[in-house]
Design a protein around this motif. Structure first.
Motif, PDB file in Angstrom:
ATOM      1  N   TYR A  33      -6.092   7.658  -8.038  1.00  0.00           N
ATOM      2  CA  TYR A  33      -6.001   6.925  -6.790  1.00  0.00           C
ATOM      3  C   TYR A  33      -5.204   5.645  -7.007  1.00  0.00           C
ATOM      4  O   TYR A  33      -5.229   5.069  -8.096  1.00  0.00           O
ATOM      5  N   ARG A  35      -4.719   1.928  -4.744  1.00  0.00           N
ATOM      6  CA  ARG A  35      -5.377   1.237  -3.643  1.00  0.00           C
ATOM      7  C   ARG A  35      -4.786  -0.157  -3.444  1.00  0.00           C
ATOM      8  O   ARG A  35      -4.225  -0.748  -4.367  1.00  0.00           O
ATOM      9  N   ALA A  49      -6.857  -0.106   1.759  1.00  0.00           N
ATOM     10  CA  ALA A  49      -6.309   1.239   1.911  1.00  0.00           C
ATOM     11  C   ALA A  49      -6.285   1.927   0.558  1.00  0.00           C
ATOM     12  O   ALA A  49      -6.147   1.265  -0.474  1.00  0.00           O
ATOM     13  N   SER A  50      -6.418   3.249   0.582  1.00  0.00           N
ATOM     14  CA  SER A  50      -6.342   4.018  -0.658  1.00  0.00           C
ATOM     15  C   SER A  50      -5.489   5.257  -0.441  1.00  0.00           C
ATOM     16  O   SER A  50      -5.371   5.766   0.684  1.00  0.00           O
ATOM     17  N   THR A  56      -4.039  11.978   0.153  1.00  0.00           N
ATOM     18  CA  THR A  56      -5.075  11.652   1.129  1.00  0.00           C
ATOM     19  C   THR A  56      -5.167  10.137   1.266  1.00  0.00           C
ATOM     20  O   THR A  56      -5.238   9.420   0.266  1.00  0.00           O
ATOM     21  N   THR A  57      -5.162   9.664   2.507  1.00  0.00           N
ATOM     22  CA  THR A  57      -5.203   8.224   2.748  1.00  0.00           C
ATOM     23  C   THR A  57      -6.501   7.836   3.453  1.00  0.00           C
ATOM     24  O   THR A  57      -7.077   8.624   4.219  1.00  0.00           O
ATOM     25  N   ARG A  58      -6.958   6.640   3.164  1.00  0.00           N
ATOM     26  CA  ARG A  58      -8.106   6.052   3.854  1.00  0.00           C
ATOM     27  C   ARG A  58      -7.808   4.593   4.114  1.00  0.00           C
ATOM     28  O   ARG A  58      -7.154   3.939   3.302  1.00  0.00           O
ATOM     29  N   TYR A  59      -8.334   4.094   5.246  1.00  0.00           N
ATOM     30  CA  TYR A  59      -8.073   2.714   5.636  1.00  0.00           C
ATOM     31  C   TYR A  59      -9.354   2.027   6.079  1.00  0.00           C
ATOM     32  O   TYR A  59     -10.255   2.656   6.636  1.00  0.00           O
ATOM     33  N   GLU A  61     -11.442  -0.092   8.678  1.00  0.00           N
ATOM     34  CA  GLU A  61     -11.380  -0.037  10.137  1.00  0.00           C
ATOM     35  C   GLU A  61     -10.508  -1.151  10.706  1.00  0.00           C
ATOM     36  O   GLU A  61      -9.815  -0.962  11.705  1.00  0.00           O
ATOM     37  N   LYS A  64      -6.710  -0.028  10.527  1.00  0.00           N
ATOM     38  CA  LYS A  64      -6.262   1.287  11.001  1.00  0.00           C
ATOM     39  C   LYS A  64      -5.290   1.136  12.163  1.00  0.00           C
ATOM     40  O   LYS A  64      -5.519   0.367  13.087  1.00  0.00           O
TER      41      LYS A  64
END
Length: 116
Positions: A33, A35, A49-50, A56-59, A61, A64
């Motif tokens: 990963y 980040r 964020a990752s 695969t991305t994640r943020y 809230e 976003k």
């Protein structure tokens, strides 16, 4: 030892944009990963964020729809954070982080200030 070096920070007006870069000393596809974290004065460091090796991305809230994490696995070996519609609450020191299984690596951080 893996090295991560951030760049691209600075002062921007509310509503403006910046793109942070994190240059890695080895191929970004070696990391499980990558980040971006940030830390404001008096607050704990938070994950912004990752991005996984499989894209695969994640943020958080709070970012976003405004921030986008990406990486360049070619010659540049760089992680990016495109930040749009910046607000004063985005003011912080931003840190790049990456891990190879249990080994975590950090950049020294870069200041982003959003102010009129």
């Amino acid at each position: 030892q893996v090295q991560l070096v951030e760049s691209g920070g600075g002062l921007v007006q509310p509503g403006g944009s910046l793109r942070l870069s994190c240059a890695a000393s080895e191929n970004v596809f070696n990391f499980n990963y990558m980040r971006w974290y940030r830390q404001s004065p008096g607050k704990e460091r938070e994950l912004v964020a990752s991005l996984s090796v499989g894209y695969t991305t994640r943020y958080a809230e709070s970012v976003k729809g405004r921030f986008t994490i990406s990486k360049d696995g070619g010659f540049k070996n760089t992680l990016y954070l495109q930040m749009n519609n910046l607000q004063p609450e985005d003011t912080a020191v931003y840190y790049c982080n990456a891990n190879i299984w249990s080994r975590h690596f950090w950049g020294k951080g870069i200041q982003v200030t959003v102010s009129s």
